[in-house]
Design a protein around this motif. Structure first.
Motif, short mmCIF file in Angstrom:
data_model
loop_
_atom_site.label_atom_id
_atom_site.label_comp_id
_atom_site.label_asym_id
_atom_site.label_seq_id
_atom_site.Cartn_x
_atom_site.Cartn_y
_atom_site.Cartn_z
N VAL A 270 13.34 84.82 -61.65
CA VAL A 270 13.34 86.20 -62.88
C VAL A 270 13.31 87.40 -61.64
CG1 VAL A 270 11.18 85.20 -63.43
CG2 VAL A 270 10.89 86.04 -61.33
N LYS A 271 13.72 86.58 -60.33
CA LYS A 271 14.19 87.83 -59.50
C LYS A 271 15.48 87.42 -58.30
CE LYS A 271 12.32 91.19 -56.58
NZ LYS A 271 11.28 92.14 -55.86
N TYR A 272 16.40 87.88 -58.03
CA TYR A 272 17.18 87.53 -56.72
C TYR A 272 16.90 89.29 -56.18
CZ TYR A 272 20.88 88.72 -60.33
OH TYR A 272 21.23 89.37 -61.11
N SER A 273 17.53 88.56 -54.40
CA SER A 273 18.02 89.69 -53.54
C SER A 273 19.09 90.80 -54.37
CB SER A 273 18.39 89.00 -52.08
OG SER A 273 17.19 88.27 -52.07
N LYS A 283 17.09 94.75 -65.05
CA LYS A 283 18.90 94.68 -65.10
C LYS A 283 19.10 94.51 -66.26
CE LYS A 283 19.74 93.01 -60.91
NZ LYS A 283 20.63 94.30 -59.77
N THR A 284 18.60 93.98 -67.07
CA THR A 284 18.57 93.87 -68.71
C THR A 284 18.43 94.58 -69.55
OG1 THR A 284 17.21 92.04 -69.13
CG2 THR A 284 19.38 91.52 -68.53
N GLY A 285 17.75 95.67 -69.41
CA GLY A 285 17.41 96.74 -69.91
C GLY A 285 16.36 96.68 -70.57
N GLY A 286 14.97 95.13 -70.45
CA GLY A 286 13.82 94.84 -71.33
C GLY A 286 14.20 94.17 -72.04
N ASP A 287 15.84 93.98 -71.91
CA ASP A 287 15.97 92.16 -73.29
C ASP A 287 15.23 90.96 -72.87
OD1 ASP A 287 17.78 90.49 -74.99
OD2 ASP A 287 19.18 92.38 -75.33
N ARG A 288 14.47 90.63 -73.05
CA ARG A 288 14.17 89.14 -73.11
C ARG A 288 15.34 87.92 -72.68
NH1 ARG A 288 7.71 88.44 -73.56
NH2 ARG A 288 7.74 90.46 -72.87
N ARG A 289 16.16 88.07 -73.62
CA ARG A 289 17.23 87.14 -74.15
C ARG A 289 18.00 86.92 -73.22
NH1 ARG A 289 22.29 85.48 -77.26
NH2 ARG A 289 22.00 84.09 -78.34
N SER A 290 18.43 88.17 -72.97
CA SER A 290 20.02 88.54 -72.16
C SER A 290 19.10 88.04 -70.39
CB SER A 290 20.00 89.99 -72.11
OG SER A 290 20.67 90.52 -73.12
N ALA A 291 17.94 88.57 -70.11
CA ALA A 291 17.40 88.43 -69.40
C ALA A 291 17.37 86.82 -68.68
CB ALA A 291 16.44 88.65 -68.89
N LEU A 292 16.93 86.33 -70.16
CA LEU A 292 17.09 84.36 -70.39
C LEU A 292 18.38 83.83 -69.83
CD1 LEU A 292 15.46 81.85 -70.11
CD2 LEU A 292 15.74 81.71 -72.55
N MET A 293 18.92 84.44 -69.61
CA MET A 293 20.71 83.89 -69.76
C MET A 293 21.37 84.11 -68.43
SD MET A 293 21.86 82.40 -72.93
CE MET A 293 23.04 82.15 -72.58
N GLU A 294 20.85 85.02 -67.93
CA GLU A 294 21.24 85.76 -66.66
C GLU A 294 20.09 85.03 -65.53
OE1 GLU A 294 22.90 87.70 -63.21
OE2 GLU A 294 23.58 87.46 -65.60
#
Length: 312
Positions: A270-273, A283-294
């Motif tokens: 969920v987070k990296y340095s 970083k994805t502006g709250g978009d959960r689908r994009s966050a999962l893909m990232e």
């Protein structure tokens, strides 16, 4: 002349002693090893190091063995704090210890619950406790201890109920261990160039109450952070309850320490340095689908980097 030689000799001796003491102190302060690591790797042997934060959902199927009935990992952690064998910390920096009172406060159910509408109040919601206390039939239905105590002296009944409420106030207002369904794992991913292998060096584990426990705000709440090395000690000292339950073979249950060593859990990044110290969801502006893909993409890049190092 002899006095000058003695002075020079004494000065040189004192300087050498001071230099040896200062160098030993410097070596103790910066010996190149991480004090929070179970298996520390010297910084001179680290080809690269990346710090990541992982979210472990204890209600996922793969993580259920960590969260089996009456053997929940969160229950082991809470019990250890209550009996004083495990120290909580305020954050994953692990610099400031949390008091036991603050830990209990973080586990306390907030008094401000969701407000009831007029229709719900008219239908009788929120009045269940009053109906049980004064329903005209001497207490509750069936064999109830409060009705038997009410047959004695009035002062005795009031005193016993007051003492019971005081004794149970500290536990009745706390979330259950089964309510704490999120663990956030902070770990360093290190490639040891001397051994030619990548290691996962867990530093801390944070207990988090999920947003479902706070319907008014919809925000998760960190309870406390623990040193990973302290947790492993607690798991070893409590083999009866610190158990990873094998769902396929009752003869092969494991201690939670061994389950973590074998990385039998599932926890996505969920987070990296990063310089902004932002979560992936930010970083994805709250978009959960994009966050999962990232998150998946970052995980694949870590595996690819390890593979490429083996190529060369």
């Amino acid at each position: 002349m002899m006095q000058i030689k003695r002075f020079i000799t004494h000065s040189l001796g004192a300087s050498m002693v001071a230099l040896c003491v200062s160098s030993s102190l410097f070596a103790q302060e910066s010996d190149g090893y991480n004090a929070n690591s179970i298996r520390p790797i010297h910084e001179s042997d680290q080809l690269y190091k990346t710090r990541v934060w992982r979210r472990m959902d204890l209600e996922e199927k793969q993580n259920k063995p960590f969260f089996s009935t009456n053997r929940e990992i969160t229950q082991v952690m809470i019990n250890a704090v209550m009996n004083g064998t495990l120290y909580p910390y305020t954050s994953d920096s692990l610099n400031e210890r949390m008091s036991k009172e603050q830990f209990i406060e973080n586990l306390t159910i907030p008094a401000d619950g969701p407000a009831l509408s007029e229709d719900e109040i008219a239908m009788g919601f929120g009045q269940q406790e009053e109906a049980q206390e004064d329903d005209g039939w001497g207490g509750g239905w069936g064999d109830d201890s409060s009705s038997s105590s009410g047959q004695g002296a009035e002062g005795t009944a009031v005193e016993s109920s007051a003492s019971t409420s005081e004794a149970s106030a500290s536990t009745n207002n706390l979330f259950y261990a089964t309510d704490v369904t999120i663990l956030e794992i902070m770990e360093d991913i290190i490639f040891d160039k001397s051994r030619g292998r990548q290691y996962y060096d867990i530093q801390s584990v944070t207990m988090i109450l999920p947003p479902e426990m706070f319907p008014l705000t919809g925000l998760q709440k960190p309870v406390a952070t623990f040193k990973y090395m302290d947790l492993m000690r607690v798991f070893e000292e409590n083999p009866e309850i610190a158990v990873w339950v094998n769902p396929y073979n009752d003869a092969k249950h494991l201690n939670l320490k061994h389950a973590f060593d074998l990385r039998l859990f599932n926890a996505h990044i969920v987070k990296y340095s990063n310089p902004e110290d932002e979560y992936i969801i930010d970083k994805t502006g709250g978009d959960r689908r994009s966050a999962l893909m990232e998150s998946l993409n970052y995980e694949y890049n870590l595996l690819e980097r390890e593979h490429e190092l083996w190529e060369y």
